[in-house]
Design a protein around this motif. Structure first.
Motif, PDB file in Angstrom:
ATOM      1  N   TYR A  17      37.971 -35.337  21.415  1.00 23.87           N
ATOM      2  CA  TYR A  17      38.794 -36.415  21.067  1.00 23.87           C
ATOM      3  C   TYR A  17      40.259 -36.521  21.680  1.00 23.87           C
ATOM      4  CZ  TYR A  17      41.705 -39.906  18.711  1.00 23.87           C
ATOM      5  OH  TYR A  17      42.303 -40.918  18.479  1.00 23.87           O
TER       6      TYR A  17
ATOM      7  N   TYR B 216      33.424 -46.747  21.725  1.00 25.19           N
ATOM      8  CA  TYR B 216      33.182 -45.186  21.958  1.00 25.19           C
ATOM      9  C   TYR B 216      33.306 -45.024  23.476  1.00 25.19           C
ATOM     10  CZ  TYR B 216      31.135 -44.887  17.255  1.00 25.19           C
ATOM     11  OH  TYR B 216      31.023 -44.599  15.995  1.00 25.19           O
TER      12      TYR B 216
ATOM     13  N   TYR C 174      33.290 -37.278  19.277  1.00 21.02           N
ATOM     14  CA  TYR C 174      34.713 -36.976  19.532  1.00 21.02           C
ATOM     15  C   TYR C 174      35.216 -35.959  18.491  1.00 21.02           C
ATOM     16  CZ  TYR C 174      34.108 -40.429  23.209  1.00 21.02           C
ATOM     17  OH  TYR C 174      33.782 -41.386  24.350  1.00 21.02           O
TER      18      TYR C 174
ATOM     19  N   GLU D 227      33.357 -40.660  14.002  1.00 20.58           N
ATOM     20  CA  GLU D 227      33.859 -40.166  15.456  1.00 20.58           C
ATOM     21  C   GLU D 227      32.699 -39.728  16.268  1.00 20.58           C
ATOM     22  OE1 GLU D 227      34.065 -36.485  12.445  1.00 20.58           O
ATOM     23  OE2 GLU D 227      34.169 -38.595  12.372  1.00 20.58           O
TER      24      GLU D 227
ATOM     25  N   ILE E 242      37.689 -44.670  24.015  1.00 24.46           N
ATOM     26  CA  ILE E 242      38.381 -44.000  22.564  1.00 24.46           C
ATOM     27  C   ILE E 242      39.685 -44.136  23.068  1.00 24.46           C
ATOM     28  CG2 ILE E 242      38.141 -41.730  23.499  1.00 24.46           C
ATOM     29  CD1 ILE E 242      36.897 -43.246  20.240  1.00 24.46           C
TER      30      ILE E 242
ATOM     31  N   TYR F  22      44.260 -37.634  14.432  1.00 23.91           N
ATOM     32  CA  TYR F  22      42.760 -37.637  14.937  1.00 23.91           C
ATOM     33  C   TYR F  22      42.197 -38.913  14.158  1.00 23.91           C
ATOM     34  CZ  TYR F  22      37.914 -36.041  14.662  1.00 23.91           C
ATOM     35  OH  TYR F  22      36.738 -35.827  14.814  1.00 23.91           O
TER      36      TYR F  22
END
Length: 547
Positions: free
Chosen positions: A263, A418, A258, A255, A421, A238
């Motif tokens: 994500y 972003y 996400y 994040e 990703i 992650y």
């Protein structure tokens, strides 16, 4: 932020008084409740929430099979979270209690203790001995209160090391292992899931969790729960984990949107078990997707209908999930987002239509330019599946925005990570600042002279008096914690407690003036001790005078 008038506060207080009065009246009138009925509700909730993660044909168990029950969590059930949420239930049934109630024979071994990493070689040896020659080994492991509790964050997503060691040692003498997980959040499972034959995630099953586990493992109830989060392969998979252990001044949620499956699915990451995943003792088939319109205007409802059929041999329930994916958007968005779900109960061979209606919010994102939810005109995929990674049916609808001329934020130049990703290995601070709209505060340690009442006891160790207070508070709590089932929670809670909380808990003895004096002492300012003494007890005296 804002202010409250005295009239606003009066309204809240009156509601509380009314609530207290009504409950006193109920007590006086002798209102009672059915303990068994409420326990049944708790059991059904636990049964419906448990998730079957793996089953190589070993489940459900037959009553004729010999079993070993291993793991302290089978006997001392972890039925709720740690900390101030603790309550005393009217009934509490562990898994071994449930077995005893129905007279099911079993051999039990603790396997570990519930403190720290839980390792005790003699207990593992006894567990291995109990597992030998049994038809099935039911291994209860997971997170103990020391690893997951109120008052402090988890430092990692691993289970206690003794639990993993126990699995590996048991597998050396018996391959017919079913793992029953007791944990309130995802854990790193490692490679042992490839060797065990079944995994049931019981979560924290409540007061009737033991009964629920028995009914699920022995097939009296067919598992139907689905994961409400993703189980990653590794914690570091992650991207947001890089920025989790921040501070002491700020924690940056780089994040953004996400989070979880938004994500993992967008980044095309391999996961252990995806969001929405869950097995059953039967199988389901999806077909016949129907969408009420090919094109709609924002504000119009959209009805999605599809058929789910039980193609297995036992009755069961399936939670069908509906995701929406924006085909092309100006602003970055997740690959897909859950917008609806329904649970359908089916007998063998039975099929039912499932209908889910979407409103405009299903296609919208929050537009910071207009400070409102906004739909961008375009095509949206309608995805129906058994999990976020198991899409069975797909359609498309075109949505026309009611505000097509609204300015749409575009960060492609300033924050390109972003928008890509899947290939991002980091989220640079400059790109996060462009998204956030402000510079980040330098995360340097606090120094003597800048400490405030909002600083924690742990942060204030930078001054001599702060270090003294830290050692005093932690020392006292450690003494109290000796008799506690969860000493880690108490100790860590104190370390992360702001100084203003000490005043709040002092029953009025430490006034605002005393707190200011205490802060002065932490910063090494002259006169702090005098101000602390002058204000001591003043707030309590003032309250007594008003009475």
């Amino acid at each position: 932020a804002g202010t409250l008038t005295e009239e606003d506060i009066d309204k809240v207080v009156l509601r509380l008084i009314r609530f207290a009065y009504e409950n006193i009246v109920r007590e006086i009138e002798g209102v009672t409740f059915d303990i068994e009925k409420h326990n049944t509700i708790a059991r059904k909730a636990a049964e419906g929430g448990a998730v079957l993660l793996k089953n190589d044909g070993i489940l459900p168990i037959s009553k004729k099979q010999s079993i070993a029950v291993i793991g302290k969590l089978a006997k001392k059930i972890r039925y709720q979270g740690g900390g101030s949420s603790h309550i005393l239930p009217t009934k509490l049934t562990s898994f071994t209690d449930a077995l005893d109630k129905v007279g099911q024979p079993y051999e039990y071994a603790d396997g570990y203790v519930l403190k720290g990493e839980g390792y005790k070689k003699s207990l593992i040896n006894k567990a291995v001995k109990a597992a030998k020659g049994k038809d099935v080994v039911l291994l209860f492991i997971g997170l103990t209160d020391a690893f997951e509790s109120e008052g402090y964050d988890r430092r990692h997503i691993k289970m206690p090391s003794s639990h993993v060691t126990l699995i590996n040692e048991i597998l050396k003498v018996n391959k017919n292992v079913v793992v029953v997980l007791s944990c309130g959040s995802p854990v790193e499972i490692g490679d042992w899931d490839k060797s065990v034959k079944g995994i049931l995630n019981l979560y924290l099953g409540g007061q009737a969790g033991g009964e629920a586990a028995y009914n699920l493992l022995y097939g009296k109830v067919n598992p139907s729960g689905k994961l409400a989060e993703t189980f990653p392969v590794h914690e570091d998979d992650y991207l947001g984990s890089k920025y989790f252990r921040m501070g002491p001044r700020t924690v940056e949620y780089r994040e953004g949107i996400y989070v979880g499956y938004r994500y993992y699915d967008s980044a095309k990451k391999r996961v252990k078990y995806p969001f929405g995943y869950g097995l059953s003792y039967t199988q389901f088939e999806y077909s016949n997707l129907r969408i009420s319109a090919n094109a709609i205007n924002e504000g119009d409802p959209l009805t999605v209908t599809f058929t789910v059929k039980n193609v297995g041999k036992v009755a069961g329930a399936e939670i069908a999930q509906l995701y929406v994916s924006d085909v092309e958007s100006t602003l970055y968005r997740p690959e897909k987002e859950l917008k609806g779900f329904k649970k359908v109960f089916l007998q063998p061979g039975e099929e039912k239509d499932v209908e889910i209606t979407l409103d405009s919010r299903a296609f919208a994102y929050y537009n910071v330019e207009i400070k409102d939810w906004h739909v961008e005109s375009g095509d949206f995929k309608i995805l129906v599946g058994a999990s976020s990674r198991d899409i069975k049916l797909e359609g498309i609808v075109n949505v026309t925005s009611k505000n097509p001329d609204a300015p749409i934020p575009d960060y492609k130049a300033a924050a390109p990570c972003y928008y890509d990703i899947a290939n991002a290995t980091e989220i640079p601070v400059a790109q996060f600042e462009a998204l956030y709209g402000a510079k980040m505060i330098e995360n340097r340690p606090y120094e003597k002279g800048e400490l405030l009442a909002n600083n924690t006891i742990g942060q204030c160790r930078v001054s001599p008096f702060g270090k003294f207070m830290y050692n005093l508070c932690v020392g006292v709590v450690n003494l109290v914690a000796l008799s506690s089932e969860n000493p880690e929670m108490l100790t860590n809670s104190v370390k992360d407690m702001p100084y203003r909380t000490i005043a709040a808990w002092s029953m009025g003895f430490i006034s605002k003036r005393s707190l200011d004096g205490l802060v002065d002492m932490l910063n090494g300012r002259k006169g702090g001790f005098r101000r602390f003494l002058k204000g001591f007890g003043k707030e309590k005296e003032e309250k007594n005078e008003k009475k």
